[in-house]
Design an enzyme around this catalytic site. Structure first.
Site, mmCIF file in Angstrom:
data_model
loop_
_atom_site.group_PDB
_atom_site.id
_atom_site.type_symbol
_atom_site.label_atom_id
_atom_site.label_comp_id
_atom_site.label_asym_id
_atom_site.label_seq_id
_atom_site.Cartn_x
_atom_site.Cartn_y
_atom_site.Cartn_z
ATOM 1 N N LEU A 161 9.508 -41.557 3.278
ATOM 2 C CA LEU A 161 9.088 -40.306 3.914
ATOM 3 C C LEU A 161 7.741 -39.839 3.371
ATOM 4 C CD1 LEU A 161 9.563 -37.950 5.775
ATOM 5 C CD2 LEU A 161 11.046 -36.916 4.029
ATOM 6 N N GLU A 194 0.844 -1.209 0.000
ATOM 7 C CA GLU A 194 0.000 0.000 0.000
ATOM 8 C C GLU A 194 0.874 1.251 0.000
ATOM 9 O OE1 GLU A 194 -0.080 -2.622 1.938
ATOM 10 O OE2 GLU A 194 -2.008 -2.963 2.892
HETATM 11 N N1 NAP Z 1 11.776 -39.837 -8.222
HETATM 12 C C1 NAP Z 1 11.878 -39.000 -7.236
HETATM 13 O O1 NAP Z 1 11.297 -37.905 -7.280
HETATM 14 C C2 NAP Z 1 12.719 -39.332 -6.052
HETATM 15 C C3 NAP Z 1 12.832 -38.406 -5.024
HETATM 16 C C4 NAP Z 1 13.589 -38.717 -3.919
HETATM 17 C C5 NAP Z 1 14.199 -39.953 -3.842
HETATM 18 N N2 NAP Z 1 14.074 -40.834 -4.841
HETATM 19 C C6 NAP Z 1 14.712 -42.151 -4.743
HETATM 20 O O2 NAP Z 1 14.128 -42.797 -3.638
HETATM 21 C C7 NAP Z 1 15.113 -43.622 -3.010
HETATM 22 C C8 NAP Z 1 15.169 -43.286 -1.533
HETATM 23 O O3 NAP Z 1 13.875 -43.399 -0.957
HETATM 24 P P1 NAP Z 1 13.635 -44.224 0.374
HETATM 25 O O4 NAP Z 1 12.185 -44.468 0.481
HETATM 26 O O5 NAP Z 1 14.567 -45.375 0.403
HETATM 27 O O6 NAP Z 1 14.155 -43.253 1.501
HETATM 28 P P2 NAP Z 1 13.644 -41.844 2.084
HETATM 29 O O7 NAP Z 1 12.178 -41.780 2.172
HETATM 30 O O8 NAP Z 1 14.389 -40.747 1.451
HETATM 31 O O9 NAP Z 1 14.233 -41.965 3.537
HETATM 32 C C9 NAP Z 1 13.690 -42.876 4.435
HETATM 33 C C10 NAP Z 1 14.448 -42.743 5.710
HETATM 34 O O10 NAP Z 1 14.224 -41.441 6.242
HETATM 35 C C11 NAP Z 1 14.288 -41.515 7.625
HETATM 36 N N3 NAP Z 1 13.096 -40.955 8.243
HETATM 37 C C12 NAP Z 1 13.118 -40.086 9.286
HETATM 38 N N4 NAP Z 1 11.892 -39.846 9.706
HETATM 39 C C13 NAP Z 1 11.056 -40.586 8.937
HETATM 40 C C14 NAP Z 1 9.671 -40.808 8.970
HETATM 41 N N5 NAP Z 1 8.881 -40.231 9.888
HETATM 42 N N6 NAP Z 1 9.112 -41.623 8.053
HETATM 43 C C15 NAP Z 1 9.888 -42.231 7.128
HETATM 44 N N7 NAP Z 1 11.228 -42.092 7.084
HETATM 45 C C16 NAP Z 1 11.816 -41.279 7.992
HETATM 46 C C17 NAP Z 1 14.359 -43.001 7.990
HETATM 47 O O11 NAP Z 1 15.695 -43.323 8.268
HETATM 48 P P3 NAP Z 1 16.192 -43.258 9.769
HETATM 49 O O12 NAP Z 1 15.281 -44.156 10.541
HETATM 50 O O13 NAP Z 1 17.585 -43.693 9.693
HETATM 51 O O14 NAP Z 1 16.001 -41.870 10.139
HETATM 52 C C18 NAP Z 1 13.943 -43.698 6.741
HETATM 53 O O15 NAP Z 1 14.543 -44.954 6.583
HETATM 54 C C19 NAP Z 1 16.403 -43.362 -3.738
HETATM 55 O O16 NAP Z 1 16.591 -44.381 -4.681
HETATM 56 C C20 NAP Z 1 16.164 -42.059 -4.430
HETATM 57 O O17 NAP Z 1 16.961 -41.957 -5.595
HETATM 58 C C21 NAP Z 1 13.337 -40.552 -5.948
#
Ligand code: NAP
Length: 364
Positions: free
Chosen positions: A296, A46
């Site tokens: 996540l 504004e």
């Molecule tokens: N296409 C896409 O857009 C895209 C995007 C991102 C990733 N990716 C791919 O996805 C893969 C990784 O995914 P991901 O599912 O294995 O791992 P992620 O979801 O990135 O991470 C999971 C980890 O995060 C931690 N975390 C902390 N708080 C959490 C919660 N409340 N809920 C869930 N996890 C939590 C946990 O580890 P701790 O228990 O050790 O904390 C869990 O094991 C890779 O291959 C990556 O290249 C693809």
């Protein structure tokens, strides 16, 4: 109001944690002043519009996307400024839910005898200012989940590779989304697999301030090395639990990251996500963009904490050995699946962007 909204959009990257407000002053059917709020501490929309209009503001109608403020902050109250300039009528899209304002700006104007119309262009303004409104109403950021998916909804191939699901146009658009977010969040799995930098790159004009990088690592699994821990790129916050060893926490702190401890989530999947998001509100994060991975994203959706979904759909078919969009259990039956609706579809080169949000209760 459309002109005021377009002006407000010019402040979207720089105004947060303040709202990106726009204002036009109209007299005799002509716009005599334009303004938008560029950055905290700088003049409100504004005030900028009044300065441009000068004497022509007398008798004009002020059209503002958000209720003018009524309090003395870093700048004097805009409601007062409009009155002193002799504005005859005020048109507002939305009341400001910020507790410092919340109706007082409009009341001040009406008390002084200036008619105020509220609600003009409200739907478009609510869409434009959604992260700000959400933050002021709840104290935490709007949580936007972003993923690149194959045509069959997979986020990575069987070997975990995921970087080239979409083409350069979609990836450039995702950098814009980062620039519009004040935090970019990933899980420990993505940090370990991809060693991401999570900065907003190749955005023109360059971002004035990089979003806060937030790593959710409940157990201290991610070593304090790589671009995520380069403070020259951007600030980093690790949200962890008491399960992370002292060595991991010390290494993160030594690398210049901030570390916050929250409880473990009830299902043991990682950090308590509501507590993690609650840490971001007071840090001025209006929109948190969560970039995966599947574990996540799955946890956020199950917890009802996903407010928006942006999918970049690329032309690959990855099959059921690929990573899903959401890991973990989903609804047992379709009737239990919360309905989401697609609010926009945008072709980006060979790919497609889908913007989605949960249907609101009253729409069901
Ligand atoms: N296409 C896409 O857009 C895209 C995007 C991102 C990733 N990716 C791919 O996805 C893969 C990784 O995914 P991901 O599912 O294995 O791992 P992620 O979801 O990135 O991470 C999971 C980890 O995060 C931690 N975390 C902390 N708080 C959490 C919660 N409340 N809920 C869930 N996890 C939590 C946990 O580890 P701790 O228990 O050790 O904390 C869990 O094991 C890779 O291959 C990556 O290249 C693809």
């Amino acid at each position: 109001m459309a002109a005021a909204l377009a002006l407000g959009e010019q402040g979207r990257l720089t105004a947060p944690p303040n709202p990106w407000v726009g204002c036009v002053l109209v007299r005799g059917g002509e716009i005599v002043g334009r303004g938008f709020h560029r950055a905290p501490g700088e003049a409100h929309a504004e005030v900028v519009a009044l300065a441009e209009a000068g004497e022509r503001a007398r008798g004009a109608t002020a059209v503002v996307t958000l209720e003018p403020c009524a309090h003395f902050g870093r700048t004097p109250p805009c409601a007062l400024g409009l009155l002193e300039a002799g504005v005859r009528r005020v048109v507002v899209a939305l009341l400001d839910p910020d507790l410092k304002v919340s109706g007082r700006g409009v009341a001040r104007l009406r008390e002084a005898g200036v008619p105020v119309d509220v609600g003009v262009g409200a739907e478009a303004a609510a869409a434009s200012l959604a992260p700000y409104l959400y933050h002021r109403r709840t104290g935490r950021p709007l949580c936007l989940l972003k993923a690149a998916v194959s045509l069959d909804g997979r986020t990575a191939a069987a070997d975990g590779s995921s970087q080239w699901i979409t083409g350069p146009e979609a990836r450039a658009d995702a950098h814009w989304l980062r620039a519009q977010s004040q935090a970019v969040v990933v899980g420990a799995g993505t940090a370990l697999a991809d060693r991401p930098s999570l900065t907003a790159r190749d955005v023109d004009p360059p971002v004035p301030r990089q979003p806060l990088r937030v790593l959710l690592d409940a157990r201290g699994r991610v070593p304090a090395v790589g671009p995520l821990f380069d403070p020259a790129l951007a600030a980093t916050l690790i949200v962890t639990t008491a399960l992370a060893g002292r060595t991991a926490v010390k290494a993160w702190l030594d690398a210049g990251a901030d570390v916050e401890e929250v409880p473990m989530s009830a299902d043991g999947a990682g950090v308590d996500l509501a507590a993690a998001l609650a840490l971001l509100g007071p840090r001025g994060v209006l929109q948190a963009m969560v970039e995966g991975g599947a574990a996540l994203h799955g946890s956020l959706v199950r917890a009802g904490l996903a407010d928006r979904l942006v999918l970049y759909v690329g032309g690959r078919l990855l099959g059921d050995a690929g990573r899903p969009l959401l890991a973990g259990p989903g609804p047992a039956t379709l009737a239990e699946a919360r309905p989401w609706r697609v609010t926009a579809t945008t072709p980006l080169g060979p790919d497609l962007r889908l913007d989605c949000e949960p249907e609101r209760e009253q729409e069901r």
